[in-house]
Design an enzyme around this catalytic site. Structure first.
Site, PDB file in Angstrom:
ATOM      1  N   GLU A  56       0.863  -1.169   0.000  1.00 11.70           N
ATOM      2  CA  GLU A  56       0.000   0.000   0.000  1.00 11.70           C
ATOM      3  C   GLU A  56       0.896   1.213   0.000  1.00 11.70           C
ATOM      4  OE1 GLU A  56      -3.458  -0.417   2.598  1.00 11.70           O
ATOM      5  OE2 GLU A  56      -2.983   1.630   3.221  1.00 11.70           O
ATOM      6  N   THR A  58       1.351   5.605  -1.046  1.00 14.33           N
ATOM      7  CA  THR A  58       0.642   6.844  -0.801  1.00 14.33           C
ATOM      8  C   THR A  58      -0.520   6.987  -1.759  1.00 14.33           C
ATOM      9  OG1 THR A  58       2.841   7.680  -0.409  1.00 14.33           O
ATOM     10  CG2 THR A  58       1.058   9.289  -0.411  1.00 14.33           C
ATOM     11  N   ASP A 185      12.682   9.576  -6.855  1.00 16.94           N
ATOM     12  CA  ASP A 185      12.311   8.829  -5.649  1.00 16.94           C
ATOM     13  C   ASP A 185      13.064   7.511  -5.606  1.00 16.94           C
ATOM     14  OD1 ASP A 185      11.112   8.468  -3.229  1.00 16.94           O
ATOM     15  OD2 ASP A 185       9.147   7.906  -4.012  1.00 16.94           O
TER      16      ASP A 185
HETATM   17  N1  LIG Z   1       4.875  -4.969 -10.145  1.00 13.60           N
HETATM   18  C1  LIG Z   1       4.911  -5.253  -8.846  1.00 13.60           C
HETATM   19  N2  LIG Z   1       5.112  -6.521  -8.431  1.00 13.60           N
HETATM   20  C2  LIG Z   1       5.151  -6.821  -7.118  1.00 13.60           C
HETATM   21  N3  LIG Z   1       5.014  -5.929  -6.130  1.00 13.60           N
HETATM   22  C3  LIG Z   1       4.810  -4.653  -6.461  1.00 13.60           C
HETATM   23  C4  LIG Z   1       4.743  -4.247  -7.839  1.00 13.60           C
HETATM   24  N4  LIG Z   1       4.539  -2.904  -7.862  1.00 13.60           N
HETATM   25  C5  LIG Z   1       4.494  -2.509  -6.577  1.00 13.60           C
HETATM   26  N5  LIG Z   1       4.642  -3.550  -5.723  1.00 13.60           N
HETATM   27  C6  LIG Z   1       4.650  -3.512  -4.239  1.00 13.60           C
HETATM   28  O1  LIG Z   1       3.813  -2.458  -3.793  1.00 13.60           O
HETATM   29  C7  LIG Z   1       4.578  -1.485  -3.061  1.00 13.60           C
HETATM   30  C8  LIG Z   1       4.040  -0.072  -3.346  1.00 13.60           C
HETATM   31  O2  LIG Z   1       4.133   0.187  -4.742  1.00 13.60           O
HETATM   32  P1  LIG Z   1       4.479   1.626  -5.330  1.00 13.60           P
HETATM   33  O3  LIG Z   1       5.781   2.080  -4.737  1.00 13.60           O
HETATM   34  O4  LIG Z   1       4.402   1.581  -6.805  1.00 13.60           O
HETATM   35  O5  LIG Z   1       3.252   2.457  -4.736  1.00 13.60           O
HETATM   36  P2  LIG Z   1       3.233   3.961  -4.257  1.00 13.60           P
HETATM   37  O6  LIG Z   1       1.818   4.294  -3.940  1.00 13.60           O
HETATM   38  O7  LIG Z   1       3.854   4.836  -5.267  1.00 13.60           O
HETATM   39  O8  LIG Z   1       4.123   3.819  -2.960  1.00 13.60           O
HETATM   40  P3  LIG Z   1       4.962   4.930  -2.182  1.00 13.60           P
HETATM   41  O9  LIG Z   1       3.990   5.813  -1.517  1.00 13.60           O
HETATM   42  O10 LIG Z   1       5.780   4.110  -1.205  1.00 13.60           O
HETATM   43  O11 LIG Z   1       5.832   5.618  -3.170  1.00 13.60           O
HETATM   44  C9  LIG Z   1       6.031  -1.712  -3.509  1.00 13.60           C
HETATM   45  O12 LIG Z   1       6.960  -1.293  -2.523  1.00 13.60           O
HETATM   46  C10 LIG Z   1       6.053  -3.211  -3.738  1.00 13.60           C
HETATM   47  O13 LIG Z   1       6.249  -3.913  -2.521  1.00 13.60           O
END
Ligand SMILES: Nc1ncnc2c1ncn2[C@@H]1O[C@H](COP(=O)(O)OP(=O)(O)OP(=O)(O)O)[C@@H](O)[C@H]1O
Length: 566
Positions: A56, A58, A185
């Site tokens: 999960e 942001t 990032d």
């Molecule tokens: N393609 C994928 N395969 C497996 N796990 C994934 C994948 N994409 C994302 N995740 C998991 O989901 C988490 C959150 O994804 P992501 O960083 O893209 O979301 P975000 O909302 O941008 O998060 P943040 O707020 O931490 O930047 C990742 O740290 C990872 O553990």
């Protein structure tokens, strides 16, 4: 013209011979369309079978899923609309736009967008127009993210493995920078790894088109050409120039993050875990030395450096990382150079002797496979760690015979300052001397991540600013808010700071939510007020102080939006 469009639709970034002249984001996008067959477009979420939650963030909730059409495992990221009135989040729009253009083996590929329309209650009723459809980004499933993997106590990286991941990371970064993209990032949680040993850079929510010159061999990151917002990069991975509010930054900001990730792979935990922006700078100075006109020309005139009075320190990078060998130390020094103009770029880092000397980098297919390690698996790892025997008392982590009093893992840097050594968690310096053994030689609990201090007890993230030695104005532009506040899970247990980032984006969301709540409340009050004034006819509507306040809020919100557009 037709030729150009034809060319544009069949050429992806990695196939193009990009000239280094700056392109406008629009002409960049036109030139870099991915082949049409590499991207499905817009499917329905029902085309995917949702299997379980992975993480999960942001702006998204990530689930593992299986395509009903191809059977392939994928990850679907639900785009969360924190405030529907604001519409589709700008960070998600940016991420989708950029990922649609990118095509490289070390960059996560956007395969599809899936949509879920609000359900109708029965076929005779209309869909509720106020309910917006939900969008999902579909990417290939990756078994781990790097920080999850490092948190797993049964995973120990070997040196050839670290070299293999580093080469892939640098290839991915080189590709982004050559194509005028700043990631903004870079951190372990945004590096995804699969069980075939492939590493991919993910999370382009803060990425943007870069208008400066692309890096060239032997020339570092060069000079910036225009200003961008400095409200980027998760604090532990944020370079000194951003902490000092340089706006005309370059691709070198991503290289600093690469350096932090490299150090993290070596020691098994984040190397610069600052608890406020000021503390972050302190940790950087401890490691890299206090800036001078030689090591960071012009640093004194950066807006965030005006009030800084850092005590002179030589830096302890050499002693802290000595056990990992001269090659690792030399590469780390190049990546963590204070001077962003001469910090090594990805082209040169790939040629560093570290990768040419024994032990040679492993090939991705030679790497072992591990049990899945995602954000949500960390609780499992923490439970496992809790079952391990207690760490030995009175260790000398980072304060061995070669370390000076400023060693970053010593109590000077953490324990005595942040109160982390309270009763809930063992002191940071309580591990045994074995912590100084390379990551690939460590056993059991020595690969633990740092434990953030308890959030209760009135800890203020800005306490390191005390004494006037550190900048009083956070990069966020709000004097009372630090740009990164450590977060904790719902049970009150500790979480990695970069696990679910509590940063500028969270602050913005909270401000927006608070503002909306206040606004709703004041709207009610205004109605009441207007009713009363209509009734009494004593006051003019145009004089409503509440409306004035609302207008201020509107102005403030527009200003905030402008900041995030940059
Ligand atoms: N393609 C994928 N395969 C497996 N796990 C994934 C994948 N994409 C994302 N995740 C998991 O989901 C988490 C959150 O994804 P992501 O960083 O893209 O979301 P975000 O909302 O941008 O998060 P943040 O707020 O931490 O930047 C990742 O740290 C990872 O553990």
């Amino acid at each position: 013209m037709a030729d150009t469009i034809q060319q544009a639709t069949t050429m992806s970034i990695d196939e193009s011979n990009e000239p280094s002249a700056p392109l406008s984001p629009r002409s960049f996008a036109i030139r870099h369309q991915r082949p049409r067959d590499s991207y499905i477009g817009c499917s329905r979420i029902t085309d995917y079978e949702i299997l379980g939650k992975l993480g999960e963030g942001t702006f998204g909730e990530v689930h593992r899923a299986r395509s009903r059409k191809t059977g392939a495992l994928v990850a679907v990221k639900k785009i969360i609309m924190h405030n529907e009135k604001d519409g589709f989040p700008i960070t998600a729009l940016r991420e989708i736009k950029l990922l649609k253009l990118l095509s490289h083996k070390n960059v996560l590929r956007l395969e599809d967008m899936a949509v879920e329309h609000p359900a109708r209650s029965c076929k005779f009723t209309f869909t509720d127009k106020r309910k917006k459809p939900i969008f999902y980004m579909v990417t290939p499933y990756m078994d781990h993210d790097l920080s999850g993997l490092l948190d797993n106590p049964s995973v120990h990286f070997t040196e050839p493995q670290i070299k293999c991941y580093m080469l892939q990371l640098l290839e991915g970064v080189k590709y982004l920078h050559e194509n005028h993209i700043l990631h903004r990032d870079m951190k372990a949680a945004n590096l995804l790894i699969n069980n075939k040993g492939i590493l991919q850079i993910a999370d382009f929510g803060l990425a943007r088109h870069y208008e400066g010159d692309v890096p060239r061999a032997g020339r570092g990151g060069g000079e910036g050409r225009r200003d961008y917002t400095s409200l980027v990069v998760t604090r532990w991975y944020r370079p000194p120039e951003l902490l000092m509010h340089l706006k005309r930054y370059t691709t070198a900001i991503d290289m600093w993050g690469v350096g932090c990730v490299f150090g993290e792979m070596l020691v098994g935990k984040p190397i610069l875990a600052g608890e406020s922006d000021g503390h972050q700078l302190e940790l950087i100075f401890e490691l890299c030395g206090t800036p001078t006109e030689e090591s960071m020309p012009g640093w004194r005139s950066l807006p965030g450096a005006e009030t800084l009075q850092p005590r002179p320190r030589p830096g302890n990078l050499m002693t802290r990382f000595r056990e990992y060998g001269p090659g690792a130390v030399s590469l780390l020094k190049e990546l963590l150079k204070l001077d962003w103009r001469t910090r090594v770029n990805a082209i040169d880092a790939l040629q560093h002797p570290y990768f040419k000397n024994a032990p040679l980098p492993a090939k991705p297919h030679e790497l072992p496979s591990f049990e899945e390690s995602h954000e949500l698996d960390r609780r499992k790892f923490q439970d496992r760690r809790a079952a391990l025997p207690p760490a030995p008392k009175g260790g000398t982590v980072g304060r061995g015979p070669h370390d000076g009093p400023n060693a970053s893992f010593g109590s000077d840097s953490y324990g005595s300052r942040n109160g982390a050594n309270g009763s809930r968690y063992p002191p940071r310096n309580s591990r045994g001397p074995e912590d100084r053994v390379p990551a690939w030689g460590r056993r059991g609990d020595h690969a633990l991540p740092p434990r953030p201090p308890p959030g209760d007890g009135g800890d203020h993230p800005d306490r390191y600013r005390d004494g006037g030695r550190l900048p009083t104005r956070p990069a966020g532009g709000r004097a009372d808010v630090d740009t990164y506040i450590p977060s904790y899970d719902r049970d009150g247990g500790p979480r990695r700071d970069d696990w679910r980032r509590r940063d500028d984006r969270d602050d913005r969301r909270d401000w927006d939510r608070d503002r909306d709540r206040d606004r709703d409340r004041d709207r009610d009050r205004r109605r009441e007020y207007d009713d009363r004034s209509r009734h009494s006819r004593t006051r003019s509507r145009s004089r409503s102080p509440i409306r004035d306040r609302e207008r201020d809020w509107d102005r403030e919100r527009d200003r905030d939006r402008d900041v995030y557009r940059r």
